[in-house]
Design a protein around this motif. Sequence first.
Motif, PDB file in Angstrom:
ATOM      1  N   ARG A 199      31.617  44.968  43.920  1.00  0.00           N
ATOM      2  CA  ARG A 199      31.538  44.676  42.277  1.00  0.00           C
ATOM      3  C   ARG A 199      32.134  45.861  41.901  1.00  0.00           C
ATOM      4  N   SER A 200      32.419  47.359  42.407  1.00  0.00           N
ATOM      5  CA  SER A 200      33.926  47.732  42.377  1.00  0.00           C
ATOM      6  C   SER A 200      34.862  47.190  41.966  1.00  0.00           C
ATOM      7  N   ASN A 201      35.400  46.689  42.891  1.00  0.00           N
ATOM      8  CA  ASN A 201      36.858  46.160  42.082  1.00  0.00           C
ATOM      9  C   ASN A 201      36.724  45.008  41.081  1.00  0.00           C
ATOM     10  N   THR A 202      35.942  44.303  40.714  1.00  0.00           N
ATOM     11  CA  THR A 202      36.046  43.267  40.194  1.00  0.00           C
ATOM     12  C   THR A 202      35.617  44.181  38.853  1.00  0.00           C
ATOM     13  N   GLU A 203      34.862  44.685  38.555  1.00  0.00           N
ATOM     14  CA  GLU A 203      34.453  45.581  37.491  1.00  0.00           C
ATOM     15  C   GLU A 203      35.749  46.111  36.998  1.00  0.00           C
ATOM     16  N   ALA A 204      36.513  46.740  37.711  1.00  0.00           N
ATOM     17  CA  ALA A 204      37.917  47.678  37.409  1.00  0.00           C
ATOM     18  C   ALA A 204      38.898  47.248  37.198  1.00  0.00           C
ATOM     19  N   ALA A 205      39.596  45.496  37.756  1.00  0.00           N
ATOM     20  CA  ALA A 205      39.812  43.895  37.665  1.00  0.00           C
ATOM     21  C   ALA A 205      39.601  44.295  36.098  1.00  0.00           C
ATOM     22  N   ALA A 206      38.534  44.321  35.830  1.00  0.00           N
ATOM     23  CA  ALA A 206      38.603  43.253  34.418  1.00  0.00           C
ATOM     24  C   ALA A 206      38.719  44.632  33.588  1.00  0.00           C
ATOM     25  N   ALA A 207      38.304  45.479  34.112  1.00  0.00           N
ATOM     26  CA  ALA A 207      38.719  46.586  32.991  1.00  0.00           C
ATOM     27  C   ALA A 207      40.597  46.986  32.408  1.00  0.00           C
ATOM     28  N   ARG A 208      40.873  46.359  33.755  1.00  0.00           N
ATOM     29  CA  ARG A 208      42.917  46.513  33.384  1.00  0.00           C
ATOM     30  C   ARG A 208      42.977  45.792  32.876  1.00  0.00           C
ATOM     31  N   GLY A 209      42.641  44.168  32.561  1.00  0.00           N
ATOM     32  CA  GLY A 209      42.999  43.070  31.814  1.00  0.00           C
ATOM     33  C   GLY A 209      42.776  41.711  32.387  1.00  0.00           C
ATOM     34  N   VAL A 210      42.549  42.190  33.810  1.00  0.00           N
ATOM     35  CA  VAL A 210      42.362  40.734  34.141  1.00  0.00           C
ATOM     36  C   VAL A 210      41.202  40.087  34.269  1.00  0.00           C
ATOM     37  N   PHE A 211      41.488  38.204  34.247  1.00  0.00           N
ATOM     38  CA  PHE A 211      41.259  37.811  34.241  1.00  0.00           C
ATOM     39  C   PHE A 211      40.775  36.651  34.965  1.00  0.00           C
ATOM     40  N   GLY A 212      41.730  36.087  36.159  1.00  0.00           N
ATOM     41  CA  GLY A 212      41.530  35.247  37.084  1.00  0.00           C
ATOM     42  C   GLY A 212      42.386  35.262  38.205  1.00  0.00           C
ATOM     43  N   VAL A 213      43.017  34.547  38.979  1.00  0.00           N
ATOM     44  CA  VAL A 213      43.481  35.026  40.271  1.00  0.00           C
ATOM     45  C   VAL A 213      44.479  33.557  40.613  1.00  0.00           C
ATOM     46  N   PRO A 214      45.801  34.029  41.288  1.00  0.00           N
ATOM     47  CA  PRO A 214      46.454  36.072  41.648  1.00  0.00           C
ATOM     48  C   PRO A 214      46.618  36.016  40.667  1.00  0.00           C
TER      49      PRO A 214
END
Length: 213
Positions: free
Chosen positions: A154-169
């Motif tokens: 949960r923390s990784n996903t929330e932090a990624a979204a906050a950094r502007g990550v919208f997909g992977v890789p």
Amino acid sequence: MKHITFYLDFVSPYAWLAFERLPEVLEGLSHSVEYRPVLLGALLQQHGNPGPAGIVPKRAWTYRHAVWLGHSIGVPLAMPARHPFNPLPLLRQALACSEDGRINRFVTGTVFRHVWQGGHEALDAQRLTELAAALEPQRKPGDDDGARAKALLRSNTEAAAARGVFGVPAFEVDGKVFWGYDSLPMLRACLEGDCWFERDWDAAASVAQGLPG
């Protein structure tokens, strides 16, 4: 030395391809990489994106393209028996090997190969048991109920979204986010100090919106 954060979800064939190619792409550069599992579905939902699997013709194209890419670059890739699938059991197994949301390259590759080699059911109960056994030497103590792994995801996903990550890789370096397997050459150019990133990175994305909001 440049530091790269690699955001991934094991459900993505492009994340597997990027994982395999990354050492070659970054060869000769001074860098470090940390691997952070995230829940792709949550990132897609945040932006109202159904993902490739939500559009029937795009789903078929995505699978053909991913398998062809693997063939063309010599990376073994066989679609699992069912896709998409719920990646939570795999993400949590990987993060059971972490205390801070990062996983090492061995853990990352072990789970990716479980999914993308052999064409098997990714969530087959016996195979999940075998995967857990393969990861057992990497497992961190003190998380018998899996609560820590769930919280880390949960923390990784929330932090990624906050950094502007919208997909992977996705790859983050110096506050810049690069998305997709095909961004690897661009990532290398950035790490090499290509002047384009100082001159045009922000300007390229500043074009006015042409559709009503």
